[in-house]
Design an enzyme around this catalytic site. Sequence first.
Site, PDB file in Angstrom:
ATOM      1  N   ASP A 273       0.847  -1.193   0.000  1.00 33.68           N
ATOM      2  CA  ASP A 273       0.000   0.000   0.000  1.00 33.68           C
ATOM      3  C   ASP A 273       0.886   1.247   0.000  1.00 33.68           C
ATOM      4  O   ASP A 273       2.053   1.213   0.407  1.00 33.68           O
ATOM      5  CB  ASP A 273      -0.897  -0.029   1.241  1.00 33.68           C
ATOM      6  CG  ASP A 273      -1.857   1.156   1.287  1.00 33.68           C
ATOM      7  OD1 ASP A 273      -2.270   1.634   0.213  1.00 33.68           O
ATOM      8  OD2 ASP A 273      -2.178   1.609   2.396  1.00 33.68           O
TER       9      ASP A 273
ATOM     10  N   ASP B  78      -0.447   4.936   0.846  1.00 33.25           N
ATOM     11  CA  ASP B  78      -0.792   5.922   1.869  1.00 33.25           C
ATOM     12  C   ASP B  78      -0.620   5.337   3.264  1.00 33.25           C
ATOM     13  O   ASP B  78      -1.186   4.293   3.598  1.00 33.25           O
ATOM     14  CB  ASP B  78      -2.249   6.380   1.695  1.00 33.25           C
ATOM     15  CG  ASP B  78      -2.507   6.919   0.304  1.00 33.25           C
ATOM     16  OD1 ASP B  78      -1.553   7.391  -0.329  1.00 33.25           O
ATOM     17  OD2 ASP B  78      -3.665   6.829  -0.159  1.00 33.25           O
TER      18      ASP B  78
ATOM     19  N   ASP C 180      -2.510  -0.775   5.709  1.00 32.99           N
ATOM     20  CA  ASP C 180      -2.931  -0.250   7.022  1.00 32.99           C
ATOM     21  C   ASP C 180      -4.442  -0.238   7.192  1.00 32.99           C
ATOM     22  O   ASP C 180      -4.939  -0.198   8.313  1.00 32.99           O
ATOM     23  CB  ASP C 180      -2.411   1.173   7.224  1.00 32.99           C
ATOM     24  CG  ASP C 180      -3.084   2.168   6.285  1.00 32.99           C
ATOM     25  OD1 ASP C 180      -3.080   1.917   5.054  1.00 32.99           O
ATOM     26  OD2 ASP C 180      -3.621   3.177   6.763  1.00 32.99           O
TER      27      ASP C 180
END
Length: 487
Positions: free
Chosen positions: A7, A9, A132
């Site tokens: 990922d 961000d 996240d």
Amino acid sequence: MRTLLIDMDSVICDLMTEWHRRYNEDYQDDLHVGKLSTWQSEQFVKPECGVKIYDYLKEPGLFLKLKPLPHAIEVLERLNGQFDILIVTSSVSTAFQEKEQWVEKHLPFIGKHNIIFSHRKNMIVGDLLFDDAPHNLESFHLTGRLAVAMDYPYNHDVEVPRVQNWLDFEQFVLNLDWKRRRTSMKHADVIIVGGGPAGISAAIWCDRLGLDYYVIEQAEELGGQLPSIENAFIDYPGILTRNGKELQEHFLDHIRQSEIRYALRTKLIEINEVDHIITIKHEEIQEKMSYAFLIVAAGSAQRTLGVPGEQAMWDRDEIYSATKDSPKFKEKHVAVIGGGDRALEGALLLAKAGAYVHLIHRSKHFRARNPFLLEARKQKNITIYTNTYVTSINGEHHVSAIDLDTLDDKPFTLQVEAVFVRVGVQPNSHELKGVVALDEAGYVQTNEIGLTTNPSILAIGGYTNGPLIFKCVHSSWAWSSCCQVYI
């Protein structure tokens, strides 16, 4: 080589600090990531802001200002070459170009060509996801693959391995025993449900395209309805066969030469279209499998009358082919139920073999081609009953009579020794009810290029257009190619 899905961000780059800085300046607040105990950021901002907190993500230039998290770049550079690395990120469309520019600047050894923009990361092929977001971690974990969380308060409810920083992640990945690792669930990028002509053709093309695929078929053999077709196939390009069984053998020879992967006696029980998981049952054992794409090719089945005595007739194996069995009924009375081509063709075959045929149709209007209807009306040993329907099939040890009712007259009974039910087919689509859009007859609704209402579930063959073998094979090639493009 293993594939890592990373990922962007709050994993590679520090989104939270810049995002919260802009909010805090505007609303005189002290929001920081440590306060976010759930994923819903609007719950932790001032009421006058609310969901407007997400508007900051649409501001031009936001993502270009983000800094890499500590050690992210150096660790990714060390892992690159040992693993295939794809950056998987969800974002507002206005940020696509900015994220590509960020990757080109900070991660030139990965490059923007290795970015995948998707809100459904569980659909992406890879061995491990480093993320996240709780929903991404959970849905990927449910596919039986490994999800690793960058530890934040808002993802503590997800039970997956977690790391505090990039150095921890590097050690975690390098210490994994990939050979011994076993997932709790089988996975195939493409699962094909149904082993008839459409499913077989889809499997052949998936195999040729190098896709990870798996075919499940609930019957004892592949071939769908082919073994029950006694008519000759005289217009299938390149292959002339005396019946469906012979054509099935051609298909099976191709399967054996290509070493197609399949499982027989395996029934689809349930589709979880949200998490891309199906439940299947094989010889009383249930298990789950995850997929990226589901090609449903379970075809169609003969429509039944649903009247008393019909099931008992099937159970006694009183199932006949007009092509193969018509000589058995010479000088005997038989009933043919239906008004389409198959019913009229069967009636003519039986009549020409010397049977006394009672052709029963619930309407005055026939779906059959006019030449069939004209020929049937010429036959002295074919009696046609219109606006008439069967209410019961009688006989204890074998069929002896049928009860009929009409729209014009009173109920009556016919003495017959066999019943040929030829009232069309119905799609085997009950597992898809509520998953994709179906029409009133149960066929899958598709657009002009064959897409269903669920972009990860593809329907081919008798599911969408009736059991035309030519269409089955053609659409299978097309959808296998589509799967390859997205995978």
